[in-house]
Design a protein around this motif. Structure first.
Motif, short mmCIF file in Angstrom:
data_model
loop_
_atom_site.label_atom_id
_atom_site.label_comp_id
_atom_site.label_asym_id
_atom_site.label_seq_id
_atom_site.Cartn_x
_atom_site.Cartn_y
_atom_site.Cartn_z
N TYR A 3 0.91 -1.06 -0.25
CA TYR A 3 -0.02 -0.07 0.14
C TYR A 3 0.78 1.28 -0.07
CZ TYR A 3 -3.95 -3.05 1.49
OH TYR A 3 -4.80 -4.22 1.33
N SER A 57 -8.42 -2.33 2.59
CA SER A 57 -9.20 -2.16 1.52
C SER A 57 -10.31 -1.01 1.84
CB SER A 57 -9.79 -3.25 0.46
OG SER A 57 -10.74 -4.08 1.20
N ILE A 60 -8.89 2.49 1.18
CA ILE A 60 -8.62 3.15 -0.05
C ILE A 60 -9.36 4.31 -0.68
CG2 ILE A 60 -8.36 2.34 -2.53
CD1 ILE A 60 -7.52 -0.43 -1.47
N ASP A 83 -3.86 10.47 0.10
CA ASP A 83 -4.30 9.34 -0.73
C ASP A 83 -3.87 7.96 -0.08
OD1 ASP A 83 -5.80 8.06 -3.08
OD2 ASP A 83 -3.81 7.80 -3.59
N SER A 85 -3.86 4.23 -1.64
CA SER A 85 -3.96 3.36 -2.42
C SER A 85 -3.31 2.09 -2.28
CB SER A 85 -3.84 4.15 -3.83
OG SER A 85 -2.27 4.46 -3.82
N ASN A 174 0.47 7.18 -8.76
CA ASN A 174 -0.55 7.46 -7.46
C ASN A 174 -0.23 8.45 -6.53
OD1 ASN A 174 -1.54 4.80 -8.30
ND2 ASN A 174 -0.31 3.62 -6.95
#
Length: 195
Positions: A3, A57, A60, A83, A85, A174
């Motif tokens: 991650y 998750s 996310i 963020d 992700s 990302n």
């Protein structure tokens, strides 16, 4: 799973949010930090990449921290976004010599009487992947075998380096894709309490 927590191109407050969110996750999950990109000020992070076996998750997307700025107390803005992700897993191909099968064949080309009498050409086949490397440069089968093996090792090294470069490019992408608003998870106050 890998991650990434990223401040995007946000100010120091967003970088502090990355650090706080990492600490929050470390308090709840077992995390192994792989890479940290230091922030503008000491002790804060632009980006963190970590690995865990837990499923994160639910986090996310955009993470919002509602808090007065530590660095600019008179600043009107109180919402800081980062963020979170999932990174694509990079695969690396491990090369082992015992997984290589050798085949010999007759070389062609100049060489006089030697050409059609011995099997000096060597074809090395990596059994798990099917990658093939051939060599007919030398008159000696032994030397051709060594060269074919070196060529195959180079093919594997190039493939692994390309995969690593693609992984870095995806992580940078990302880092640049931060969406502000529509937060998946919201934290509030100096003590970084989830609401």
């Amino acid at each position: 799973m890998k991650y990434q927590i990223s401040s995007g191109q946000g100010p120091a407050e967003c970088e502090l949010t990355v650090k706080r969110f990492l600490e929050y996750l470390q308090g709840k999950y077992r995390i192994e930090v792989l890479r940290i990109v230091e922030g503008y000020n000491k002790g804060i992070y632009k980006s963190v990449i970590f690995e865990t076996k837990d499923d994160l998750s639910e986090y996310i997307g955009a993470i919002k921290w509602v808090c007065q700025s530590f660095y600019r107390p008179t600043h009107k803005r109180k919402n800081w976004f980062i963020d979170f992700s999932m990174c694509d897993e990079a695969f690396s191909i491990v090369f082992r010599q015992e997984e290589v099968k050798y085949e010999t064949f007759r070389s062609s080309g100049p060489g006089g009487q030697h050409v059609n009498t011995t099997d000096s050409g060597v074809r090395a086949v990596h059994i798990p992947t099917g990658i093939v490397s051939c060599c007919t440069k030398e008159r000696s089968q032994y030397m051709n075998k060594k060269i074919a093996l070196k060529q195959m090792e180079q093919i594997f090294n190039d493939a692994n380096m390309l995969q690593e470069a693609l992984e870095k490019a995806n992580m940078w992408k990302n880092h640049r894709q931060l969406e502000r608003g529509n937060a998946v998870c919201v934290f509030q106050g100096y003590n970084f309490k989830r609401i």
